[in-house]
Design an enzyme around this catalytic site. Structure first.
Site, PDB file in Angstrom:
ATOM      1  N   CYS A 141       0.835  -1.215   0.000  1.00  0.00           N
ATOM      2  CA  CYS A 141       0.000   0.000   0.000  1.00  0.00           C
ATOM      3  C   CYS A 141       0.861   1.253   0.000  1.00  0.00           C
ATOM      4  O   CYS A 141       0.585   2.211  -0.730  1.00  0.00           O
ATOM      5  CB  CYS A 141      -0.923  -0.012   1.210  1.00  0.00           C
ATOM      6  SG  CYS A 141      -0.075  -0.349   2.767  1.00  0.00           S
ATOM      7  N   HIS A 220      -2.230   5.502   6.503  1.00  0.00           N
ATOM      8  CA  HIS A 220      -0.853   5.995   6.610  1.00  0.00           C
ATOM      9  C   HIS A 220      -0.822   7.438   6.100  1.00  0.00           C
ATOM     10  O   HIS A 220      -1.632   7.817   5.241  1.00  0.00           O
ATOM     11  CB  HIS A 220       0.110   5.229   5.699  1.00  0.00           C
ATOM     12  CG  HIS A 220       0.119   3.737   5.859  1.00  0.00           C
ATOM     13  ND1 HIS A 220       0.603   3.100   6.984  1.00  0.00           N
ATOM     14  CD2 HIS A 220      -0.247   2.746   5.018  1.00  0.00           C
ATOM     15  CE1 HIS A 220       0.534   1.781   6.812  1.00  0.00           C
ATOM     16  NE2 HIS A 220       0.003   1.543   5.629  1.00  0.00           N
TER      17      HIS A 220
HETATM   18  P1  NAD Z   1      -5.305 -10.722   6.214  1.00  0.00           P
HETATM   19  O1  NAD Z   1      -4.707 -11.419   7.391  1.00  0.00           O
HETATM   20  O2  NAD Z   1      -6.360  -9.713   6.438  1.00  0.00           O
HETATM   21  O3  NAD Z   1      -5.901 -11.806   5.205  1.00  0.00           O
HETATM   22  C1  NAD Z   1      -5.188 -12.962   4.867  1.00  0.00           C
HETATM   23  C2  NAD Z   1      -6.176 -14.076   4.548  1.00  0.00           C
HETATM   24  O4  NAD Z   1      -5.453 -15.254   4.240  1.00  0.00           O
HETATM   25  C3  NAD Z   1      -7.105 -14.425   5.722  1.00  0.00           C
HETATM   26  O5  NAD Z   1      -8.387 -14.671   5.209  1.00  0.00           O
HETATM   27  C4  NAD Z   1      -6.496 -15.699   6.295  1.00  0.00           C
HETATM   28  O6  NAD Z   1      -7.481 -16.522   6.878  1.00  0.00           O
HETATM   29  C5  NAD Z   1      -5.948 -16.335   5.024  1.00  0.00           C
HETATM   30  N1  NAD Z   1      -4.870 -17.287   5.276  1.00  0.00           N
HETATM   31  C6  NAD Z   1      -3.999 -17.362   6.326  1.00  0.00           C
HETATM   32  N2  NAD Z   1      -3.145 -18.383   6.148  1.00  0.00           N
HETATM   33  C7  NAD Z   1      -3.493 -18.983   4.981  1.00  0.00           C
HETATM   34  C8  NAD Z   1      -3.004 -20.103   4.273  1.00  0.00           C
HETATM   35  N3  NAD Z   1      -1.962 -20.812   4.710  1.00  0.00           N
HETATM   36  N4  NAD Z   1      -3.619 -20.441   3.113  1.00  0.00           N
HETATM   37  C9  NAD Z   1      -4.663 -19.738   2.626  1.00  0.00           C
HETATM   38  N5  NAD Z   1      -5.173 -18.665   3.263  1.00  0.00           N
HETATM   39  C10 NAD Z   1      -4.586 -18.288   4.418  1.00  0.00           C
HETATM   40  O7  NAD Z   1      -4.074 -10.125   5.411  1.00  0.00           O
HETATM   41  P2  NAD Z   1      -4.114  -8.897   4.402  1.00  0.00           P
HETATM   42  O8  NAD Z   1      -3.970  -7.628   5.194  1.00  0.00           O
HETATM   43  O9  NAD Z   1      -5.238  -9.035   3.460  1.00  0.00           O
HETATM   44  O10 NAD Z   1      -2.721  -9.082   3.658  1.00  0.00           O
HETATM   45  C11 NAD Z   1      -2.585  -9.960   2.566  1.00  0.00           C
HETATM   46  C12 NAD Z   1      -1.392  -9.543   1.753  1.00  0.00           C
HETATM   47  O11 NAD Z   1      -1.613  -8.222   1.269  1.00  0.00           O
HETATM   48  C13 NAD Z   1      -0.063  -9.491   2.511  1.00  0.00           C
HETATM   49  O12 NAD Z   1       0.990  -9.789   1.627  1.00  0.00           O
HETATM   50  C14 NAD Z   1       0.030  -8.036   2.923  1.00  0.00           C
HETATM   51  O13 NAD Z   1       1.344  -7.613   3.166  1.00  0.00           O
HETATM   52  C15 NAD Z   1      -0.560  -7.369   1.700  1.00  0.00           C
HETATM   53  N6  NAD Z   1      -1.111  -6.037   1.934  1.00  0.00           N
HETATM   54  C16 NAD Z   1      -1.806  -5.761   3.072  1.00  0.00           C
HETATM   55  C17 NAD Z   1      -2.267  -4.480   3.280  1.00  0.00           C
HETATM   56  C18 NAD Z   1      -2.983  -4.105   4.546  1.00  0.00           C
HETATM   57  O14 NAD Z   1      -2.752  -3.035   5.051  1.00  0.00           O
HETATM   58  N7  NAD Z   1      -3.854  -4.933   5.070  1.00  0.00           N
HETATM   59  C19 NAD Z   1      -2.047  -3.493   2.318  1.00  0.00           C
HETATM   60  C20 NAD Z   1      -1.401  -3.834   1.131  1.00  0.00           C
HETATM   61  C21 NAD Z   1      -0.909  -5.101   0.953  1.00  0.00           C
END
Ligand code: NAD
Length: 338
Positions: A141, A220
């Site tokens: 992000c 942020h």
């Molecule tokens: P999150 O924890 O909200 O969601 C992750 C999902 O994956 C959940 O539904 C969880 O149950 C599932 N999960 C966990 N382990 C798993 C597995 N082994 N197999 C399949 N599913 C599994 O995380 P998020 O915030 O959505 O982040 C996901 C990605 O996006 C990360 O790489 C993060 O760095 C990136 N990201 C996050 C944000 C943010 O601020 N939330 C912003 C940009 C990018």
């Protein structure tokens, strides 16, 4: 025929990406995964997304909770042209061999290293690098926010050097863990990884970054100082930013002085989940003196990368050659168009 998309990890980013894909006319969601039965699993089904268990062992847990699954991740992969992997940071790397073996394309997120795919993506800055690629990473992000404003400024005026200080949210609103409640924590290892991450998209850009984590969940904020390649005026940079896709000029004079007020604006706009996918730049917080420019921008971490995932699918699946056309198509379908 529509491109068939699977979403592995229906969490913060995954549920938003699935929704955005479902709104496009050249791609469709064939399923999403969850590891455990939960409100998000039930919502996936309510939203019309076939639900798959991430592992075969998890299926009985869903059965016990009365949540119907359509199979496992392996079944989902067999129905897909491309997977958006939105599992937690670092987990995507474990899944890459599975995607490779199945011969399915995959998009990873900013929590993975650039090396997972060797190509990092931002729609406005380097769309063509992902043309036809099998594996791509959509940057974080913060990196997305930096690229969205720095690339247009560099293209229009030219940038000699950037110093950006990132005021980071401590956790997402739904998180159970995150930063301390009453402390601000600087990142002591300098420069932070954000500058090199921008360079995975704009390798020519001289950029240094610092960051502090703060006890807020909303957004942020970036404080950015730019040495331009030539003298400019505030009107000129405002003109550049006002025309840049997914950049919204906001104004303190108009009552939008804080991240809380940006989130209120997003809710008042009727945005799904109260999201703000545009990068918000305070127009009355821009100062240009000679060739030095200073500005503030706010990043809604839960949603700014969502339209990038849609454009990344178009580039990887060779659906649209022109990045601006893809961006316009994505944004129109999700109500983000300027
Ligand atoms: P999150 O924890 O909200 O969601 C992750 C999902 O994956 C959940 O539904 C969880 O149950 C599932 N999960 C966990 N382990 C798993 C597995 N082994 N197999 C399949 N599913 C599994 O995380 P998020 O915030 O959505 O982040 C996901 C990605 O996006 C990360 O790489 C993060 O760095 C990136 N990201 C996050 C944000 C943010 O601020 N939330 C912003 C940009 C990018």
């Amino acid at each position: 025929m529509k491109i068939r998309v699977g979403v592995n990890g229906f969490g913060t980013i995954g549920k938003r990406a699935a929704w955005a894909v479902s709104k496009q006319d050249d791609m469709e969601v064939v399923g999403v995964t969850k590891t455990r039965p939960s409100f998000e699993a039930r919502n996936a089904i309510k939203e019309g997304f076939p639900l798959f268990a991430a592992c075969a062992e998890d299926v009985t847990e869903f059965d016990k909770a009365g949540i119907k699954t359509s199979g496992t991740l392996d079944d989902l992969i067999s129905k897909c042209d491309i997977v958006i992997d939105t599992t937690p940071g670092g987990v995507g790397a474990d899944y890459k061999p599975k995607y490779e073996k199945a011969g399915v394309k995959a998009i990873f997120q900013g929590g993975e290293d650039h090396s997972i795919a060797g190509i990092s993506f931002n729609a406005i800055a380097n769309y063509h690098e992902s043309w036809g690629a099998s594996f791509v990473r959509v940057v974080s992000c913060n990196t997305t926010g930096l690229c969205r404003t720095l690339y247009p400024l560099d293209k229009a005026i030219g940038i000699q050097r950037v110093i950006a200080s990132l005021v980071r949210r401590g956790a997402d609103p739904g998180d159970k863990k995150g930063s301390m409640l009453n402390s601000i924590e600087p990142a002591l290892k300098l420069p932070t990884h954000h500058g090199p991450d921008v360079q995975t998209i704009m390798p020519w850009l001289k950029i240094q970054t610092m960051a502090v984590v703060t006890p807020t969940t909303l957004m942020h904020v970036h404080c950015i100082a730019v040495d331009l390649k030539r003298e400019a005026k505030e009107d000129e940079v405002l003109g550049v930013l006002s025309k840049s896709p997914r950049v919204r000029l906001i104004s303190g004079k108009d009552g939008v002085r804080s991240t809380g007020q940006i989130m209120e604006l997003a809710r008042d706009m009727g945005n799904l989940r109260g999201d703000m996918m545009d990068i918000c730049v305070w127009k009355d917080g821009i100062k240009v003196t000679g060739n030095q420019m200073f500005y503030y921008q706010a990043i809604h971490q839960e949603s700014d990368v969502v339209p990038e995932n849609v454009d990344c699918i178009r580039a990887m699946c060779k659906l649209e050659q022109d990045p601006l056309k893809s961006i316009a198509k994505t944004d129109k379908a999700i109500g983000l168009a300027k």
